[in-house]
Design a protein around this motif. Sequence first.
Motif, PDB file in Angstrom:
ATOM      1  N   VAL A  78       0.857  -1.189   0.000  1.00  4.68           N
ATOM      2  CA  VAL A  78       0.000   0.000   0.000  1.00  4.68           C
ATOM      3  C   VAL A  78       0.889   1.234   0.000  1.00  4.68           C
ATOM      4  CG1 VAL A  78      -1.767   1.269   1.270  1.00  4.68           C
ATOM      5  CG2 VAL A  78      -1.783  -1.227   1.295  1.00  4.68           C
ATOM      6  N   THR A  79       0.543   2.209  -0.850  1.00  3.62           N
ATOM      7  CA  THR A  79       1.237   3.493  -0.869  1.00  3.62           C
ATOM      8  C   THR A  79       0.352   4.503  -0.152  1.00  3.62           C
ATOM      9  OG1 THR A  79       2.275   2.945  -2.969  1.00  3.62           O
ATOM     10  CG2 THR A  79       2.247   5.262  -2.342  1.00  3.62           C
ATOM     11  N   VAL A  80       0.905   5.137   0.872  1.00  2.71           N
ATOM     12  CA  VAL A  80       0.185   6.151   1.637  1.00  2.71           C
ATOM     13  C   VAL A  80       0.715   7.512   1.188  1.00  2.71           C
ATOM     14  CG1 VAL A  80      -0.400   6.997   3.934  1.00  2.71           C
ATOM     15  CG2 VAL A  80       0.052   4.564   3.596  1.00  2.71           C
ATOM     16  N   PRO A  81      -0.103   8.297   0.472  1.00  3.99           N
ATOM     17  CA  PRO A  81       0.376   9.598  -0.004  1.00  3.99           C
ATOM     18  C   PRO A  81       0.589  10.575   1.147  1.00  3.99           C
ATOM     19  CG  PRO A  81      -1.843   9.107  -0.851  1.00  3.99           C
ATOM     20  CD  PRO A  81      -1.450   7.997   0.055  1.00  3.99           C
ATOM     21  N   ALA A  82       1.419  11.571   0.906  1.00  2.00           N
ATOM     22  CA  ALA A  82       1.664  12.605   1.913  1.00  2.00           C
ATOM     23  C   ALA A  82       0.346  13.294   2.247  1.00  2.00           C
ATOM     24  CB  ALA A  82       2.678  13.618   1.387  1.00  2.00           C
ATOM     25  N   GLY A  99      10.104   5.152   3.546  1.00  2.00           N
ATOM     26  CA  GLY A  99       9.642   6.425   4.076  1.00  2.00           C
ATOM     27  C   GLY A  99       9.681   6.454   5.597  1.00  2.00           C
ATOM     28  N   LYS A 100       9.456   7.665   6.134  1.00  2.00           N
ATOM     29  CA  LYS A 100       9.427   7.844   7.587  1.00  2.00           C
ATOM     30  C   LYS A 100       7.979   7.998   8.014  1.00  2.00           C
ATOM     31  CE  LYS A 100      13.982   9.814   7.861  1.00  2.00           C
ATOM     32  NZ  LYS A 100      14.839  10.838   8.423  1.00  2.00           N
ATOM     33  N   LEU A 142       0.963   7.689   9.616  1.00  2.00           N
ATOM     34  CA  LEU A 142       0.941   8.699   8.577  1.00  2.00           C
ATOM     35  C   LEU A 142       2.364   9.057   8.216  1.00  2.00           C
ATOM     36  CD1 LEU A 142       0.568  12.171  10.034  1.00  2.00           C
ATOM     37  CD2 LEU A 142      -0.142  10.275  11.465  1.00  2.00           C
ATOM     38  N   PRO A 143       2.577   9.571   6.985  1.00  2.36           N
ATOM     39  CA  PRO A 143       3.926   9.986   6.591  1.00  2.36           C
ATOM     40  C   PRO A 143       4.402  11.152   7.446  1.00  2.36           C
ATOM     41  CG  PRO A 143       2.491   9.798   4.675  1.00  2.36           C
ATOM     42  CD  PRO A 143       1.623   9.686   5.887  1.00  2.36           C
ATOM     43  N   ASP A 144       5.687  11.189   7.716  1.00  2.00           N
ATOM     44  CA  ASP A 144       6.291  12.292   8.462  1.00  2.00           C
ATOM     45  C   ASP A 144       6.056  13.581   7.674  1.00  2.00           C
ATOM     46  OD1 ASP A 144       7.941  14.138   9.723  1.00  2.00           O
ATOM     47  OD2 ASP A 144       9.529  12.672  10.100  1.00  2.00           O
ATOM     48  N   ASN A 149       7.622  12.815   0.052  1.00  2.00           N
ATOM     49  CA  ASN A 149       7.011  11.608  -0.481  1.00  2.00           C
ATOM     50  C   ASN A 149       6.176  10.917   0.584  1.00  2.00           C
ATOM     51  OD1 ASN A 149       8.388  12.066  -2.870  1.00  2.00           O
ATOM     52  ND2 ASN A 149      10.136  10.852  -2.223  1.00  2.00           N
ATOM     53  N   GLY A 150       5.340  10.010   0.154  1.00  2.00           N
ATOM     54  CA  GLY A 150       4.514   9.253   1.081  1.00  2.00           C
ATOM     55  C   GLY A 150       5.252   8.048   1.630  1.00  2.00           C
TER      56      GLY A 150
END
Length: 162
Positions: A78-82, A99-100, A142-144, A149-150
């Motif tokens: 799964v890609t979690v967008p910013a 990602g972070k 959630l993204p930092d 980027n996500g």
Amino acid sequence: MKKIMVRLAIGAVLVSTGLAIGMMNSNAIEADGISSSPGSVEDPVVTKSYVDEQLAKLGGGSVGGGTTPGTDSALEVVTVPAGKTLMAGQGTEVIVRVGKAIAYSSDASGIADLTGGTDLTKGKAVPTNHLLLFPREGRGILPDPNQKNGLTVLVNGSYTLQ
């Protein structure tokens, strides 16, 4: 030299005798006095589909191949967008790969980091490649906000992107 020839002759006689006895007694191997062959009444052949059917009857659900929505047991990339939050369902497992990530929780409790053996509360950084277990709904990652980027995560269980 004569001693060696005598020993070789005795060895050859012993090996020949053993082979002869083994060939004369070539009955089927029996365990506890019961001789059975695969597919007989004593030892029936059972197919995988039969076992799956019986397990499904016992468990009340399907086994292998067929799953009900929301209970898929395969890992999903799964890609979690910013700016979005991955909200995990109860019992969902997540691994942050790229990602972070920051932990999110709607209450004071957190997310179980099974790899690190810690509890990640709201706002804590989530280590990459750690297995996270979400014990209840209302928690996610959630993204930092400091990264553009996500996230790329592996998810096993139910989730929503908000």
